[in-house]
Design a protein around this motif. Structure first.
Motif, PDB file in Angstrom:
ATOM      1  N   LEU A  78       0.697  -1.204   0.003  1.00 31.86           N
ATOM      2  CA  LEU A  78       0.039  -0.214  -0.062  1.00 31.86           C
ATOM      3  C   LEU A  78       0.578   1.141   0.051  1.00 31.86           C
ATOM      4  N   LYS A  79       2.038   1.320   0.714  1.00 31.16           N
ATOM      5  CA  LYS A  79       2.713   2.358   0.865  1.00 31.16           C
ATOM      6  C   LYS A  79       3.604   2.673  -0.441  1.00 31.16           C
ATOM      7  N   ASP A  80       4.065   1.887  -1.067  1.00 26.43           N
ATOM      8  CA  ASP A  80       4.621   1.555  -2.420  1.00 26.43           C
ATOM      9  C   ASP A  80       3.547   2.134  -3.388  1.00 26.43           C
ATOM     10  N   ALA A  81       2.179   1.818  -3.553  1.00 26.70           N
ATOM     11  CA  ALA A  81       1.437   2.144  -4.262  1.00 26.70           C
ATOM     12  C   ALA A  81       1.248   3.901  -3.977  1.00 26.70           C
ATOM     13  N   LEU A  82       0.993   4.198  -3.007  1.00 29.85           N
ATOM     14  CA  LEU A  82       0.797   5.491  -2.600  1.00 29.85           C
ATOM     15  C   LEU A  82       2.125   6.409  -3.101  1.00 29.85           C
ATOM     16  N   VAL A  83       3.313   5.763  -2.888  1.00 28.88           N
ATOM     17  CA  VAL A  83       4.658   6.218  -3.266  1.00 28.88           C
ATOM     18  C   VAL A  83       4.545   6.693  -4.917  1.00 28.88           C
ATOM     19  N   ALA A  84       4.198   5.822  -5.486  1.00 26.41           N
ATOM     20  CA  ALA A  84       3.980   5.697  -7.017  1.00 26.41           C
ATOM     21  C   ALA A  84       2.513   6.533  -7.356  1.00 26.41           C
ATOM     22  N   THR A  85       1.823   7.007  -6.387  1.00 21.86           N
ATOM     23  CA  THR A  85       0.621   7.738  -6.836  1.00 21.86           C
ATOM     24  C   THR A  85      -0.271   6.656  -7.772  1.00 21.86           C
ATOM     25  N   ASP A  86      -0.444   5.607  -7.299  1.00 26.13           N
ATOM     26  CA  ASP A  86      -1.274   4.545  -7.893  1.00 26.13           C
ATOM     27  C   ASP A  86      -2.568   4.335  -7.235  1.00 26.13           C
ATOM     28  N   ALA A  87      -3.559   5.114  -7.354  1.00 28.14           N
ATOM     29  CA  ALA A  87      -4.868   4.591  -6.535  1.00 28.14           C
ATOM     30  C   ALA A  87      -5.484   3.336  -6.729  1.00 28.14           C
ATOM     31  N   GLU A  88      -5.299   2.707  -7.901  1.00 21.53           N
ATOM     32  CA  GLU A  88      -5.803   1.582  -8.132  1.00 21.53           C
ATOM     33  C   GLU A  88      -5.105   0.481  -7.456  1.00 21.53           C
ATOM     34  N   ALA A  89      -3.658   0.534  -7.402  1.00 24.19           N
ATOM     35  CA  ALA A  89      -2.823  -0.398  -6.784  1.00 24.19           C
ATOM     36  C   ALA A  89      -2.940  -0.366  -5.206  1.00 24.19           C
ATOM     37  N   ALA A  90      -3.023   1.181  -4.843  1.00 24.38           N
ATOM     38  CA  ALA A  90      -3.387   1.349  -3.288  1.00 24.38           C
ATOM     39  C   ALA A  90      -4.721   0.395  -2.946  1.00 24.38           C
ATOM     40  N   GLN A  91      -5.864   0.611  -3.721  1.00 25.62           N
ATOM     41  CA  GLN A  91      -7.152  -0.232  -3.588  1.00 25.62           C
ATOM     42  C   GLN A  91      -6.943  -1.664  -3.518  1.00 25.62           C
ATOM     43  N   THR A  92      -5.996  -2.155  -4.304  1.00 23.60           N
ATOM     44  CA  THR A  92      -5.806  -3.697  -4.219  1.00 23.60           C
ATOM     45  C   THR A  92      -4.988  -3.960  -3.097  1.00 23.60           C
ATOM     46  N   ALA A  93      -3.697  -3.208  -2.537  1.00 19.03           N
ATOM     47  CA  ALA A  93      -3.204  -3.424  -1.558  1.00 19.03           C
ATOM     48  C   ALA A  93      -4.082  -3.408  -0.240  1.00 19.03           C
ATOM     49  N   ALA A  94      -4.700  -2.462  -0.257  1.00 16.20           N
ATOM     50  CA  ALA A  94      -5.631  -2.171   1.027  1.00 16.20           C
ATOM     51  C   ALA A  94      -6.899  -3.264   1.141  1.00 16.20           C
ATOM     52  N   LYS A  95      -7.397  -3.991  -0.109  1.00 17.28           N
ATOM     53  CA  LYS A  95      -8.256  -4.888   0.028  1.00 17.28           C
ATOM     54  C   LYS A  95      -7.494  -6.077   0.701  1.00 17.28           C
ATOM     55  N   LYS A  96      -6.256  -6.289   0.094  1.00 16.49           N
ATOM     56  CA  LYS A  96      -5.573  -7.494   0.856  1.00 16.49           C
ATOM     57  C   LYS A  96      -5.110  -7.403   2.230  1.00 16.49           C
ATOM     58  N   GLU A 167      15.999   4.229   3.489  1.00 18.03           N
ATOM     59  CA  GLU A 167      15.513   5.171   2.247  1.00 18.03           C
ATOM     60  C   GLU A 167      14.342   5.746   2.387  1.00 18.03           C
ATOM     61  N   ILE A 168      14.041   7.058   1.955  1.00 18.28           N
ATOM     62  CA  ILE A 168      12.782   7.747   2.329  1.00 18.28           C
ATOM     63  C   ILE A 168      12.222   7.694   0.925  1.00 18.28           C
ATOM     64  N   ASN A 169      10.978   7.032   0.760  1.00 19.18           N
ATOM     65  CA  ASN A 169      10.095   7.213  -0.251  1.00 19.18           C
ATOM     66  C   ASN A 169       8.783   7.395   0.282  1.00 19.18           C
ATOM     67  N   ASN A 170       8.568   8.814   0.152  1.00 20.27           N
ATOM     68  CA  ASN A 170       7.462   9.321   0.658  1.00 20.27           C
ATOM     69  C   ASN A 170       6.027   9.072   0.290  1.00 20.27           C
ATOM     70  N   PRO A 171       5.187   8.383   0.760  1.00 21.92           N
ATOM     71  CA  PRO A 171       3.901   8.076   0.362  1.00 21.92           C
ATOM     72  C   PRO A 171       2.935   9.310   0.382  1.00 21.92           C
ATOM     73  N   TYR A 172       3.133  10.487   0.950  1.00 21.94           N
ATOM     74  CA  TYR A 172       2.100  11.224   1.061  1.00 21.94           C
ATOM     75  C   TYR A 172       2.260  12.476  -0.484  1.00 21.94           C
ATOM     76  N   PHE A 173       3.546  12.243  -0.893  1.00 21.39           N
ATOM     77  CA  PHE A 173       3.821  13.468  -1.925  1.00 21.39           C
ATOM     78  C   PHE A 173       4.074  12.460  -3.155  1.00 21.39           C
ATOM     79  N   GLY A 174       4.497  11.363  -2.968  1.00 25.73           N
ATOM     80  CA  GLY A 174       4.800  10.679  -4.208  1.00 25.73           C
ATOM     81  C   GLY A 174       6.143  11.218  -4.904  1.00 25.73           C
ATOM     82  N   ASP A 175       5.896  11.375  -6.312  1.00 29.92           N
ATOM     83  CA  ASP A 175       7.142  11.948  -7.092  1.00 29.92           C
ATOM     84  C   ASP A 175       7.227  13.508  -6.913  1.00 29.92           C
ATOM     85  N   LYS A 176       6.224  13.972  -6.372  1.00 31.18           N
ATOM     86  CA  LYS A 176       6.296  15.452  -5.908  1.00 31.18           C
ATOM     87  C   LYS A 176       7.546  15.851  -5.133  1.00 31.18           C
TER      88      LYS A 176
END
Length: 188
Positions: A78-96, A167-176
Motif C-alpha cells: 500500500l505504501k509503495d502504491a501511494l509512493v507511485a501515486t497509483d490509486a488502483e494499486a493502493a485499492q488492491t493492497a488495502a483490500k488484501k 531510504e525515504i520514499n514518501n507516500p504522502y507526496f509521491g514523485d512530487k
C-alpha cells in the motif's frame, strides 16, 4: 558586462527557486535525468527501483505472528502504491490488508480500498499507520522497521509511515517530493 550580470542573476534566481521548492529535510541528492530520457524509460527505471526496494523490504523484518507478517507486507504494498501515486494499486493492497486484519484496521483499510481519490487514500493511510504501530512493535521478532516522518505532509502538520529500509520514499507526496522526510525511530 550587463549581459554577464544578467546571466549571473538568472542563474542565482534559478538556484534559489530550486532550493525553495525542494524539501528542507531531504538529506538525499537526486540525480538529474537528461532531456532525451523518455517518460517510458523513467517509468521502467522507477518500476525496477520499486521492485528492488520491495524485495529488500520483505526480507528485513520478521514477526512472531504470520498474520502480522502478512499485514505488514500488505501495508508495504500500500505504501509503495501511494509512493507511485497509483490509486488502483493502493485499492488492491488495502483490500488484501482488510482480508487478514483486526476490526479497526480493517475499517480503515476498507476506506482506502473504496476510495478512488489518491489524496483520500493518503489521509486514511495516515490513520492506518497510527493503528499499525502497536501491532508491529509487539510482534517483531528480528530485523528492523523504520518509522519515517515527512514534516510537510498535510499542509505542514507532518505525518508518519513505516518502511523496512532507511531510504525515504514518501507516500504522502509521491514523485512530487519523493525523498522528503527522515527516519524518526527504529523499531527492533
Amino acid at each position: 558586462m550587463k549581459r554577464i550580470h544578467r546571466n549571473l542573476f538568472f542563474i542565482a534566481l534559478s538556484a534559489g527557486i530550486v532550493s525553495f521548492t525542494s524539501c528542507k529535510e531531504n538529506k538525499e541528492t537526486s540525480t538529474e535525468t537528461s532531456a532525451e530520457t523518455s517518460h517510458e524509460e523513467m517509468e521502467m527505471s522507477h518500476d525496477e527501483e520499486m521492485g528492488e526496494e520491495s524485495a529488500m523490504e520483505m526480507s528485513e523484518a520478521e514477526f512472531d505472528d504470520e498474520k502480522v507478517a502478512a499485514n505488514y507486507e500488505a501495508y508495504l504494498d500500500l505504501k509503495d502504491a501511494l509512493v507511485a501515486t497509483d490509486a488502483e494499486a493502493a485499492q488492491t493492497a488495502a483490500k488484501k490488508l482488510s482480508e487478514n486484519t483486526e476490526a479497526e484496521i480493517m475499517e480503515v483499510a476498507n476506506k482506502i480500498a473504496e476510495a478512488s481519490d489518491i489524496e483520500a487514500q493518503r489521509k486514511a493511510f495516515s490513520e492506518l499507520t497510527a493503528m499499525m504501530e502497536p501491532v508491529l512493535e509487539n510482534a517483531i521478532a528480528s530485523g528492523a522497521i523504520y518509522k519515517q516522518f515527512c514534516p510537510m505532509a498535510f499542509e505542514g502538520k507532518g505525518d508518519y509511515w513505516f518502511a523496512s529500509s532507511e531510504e525515504i520514499n514518501n507516500p504522502y507526496f509521491g514523485d512530487k517530493m519523493l525523498h522528503c522526510g527522515r527516519v524518526e525511530k527504529t523499531i527492533q
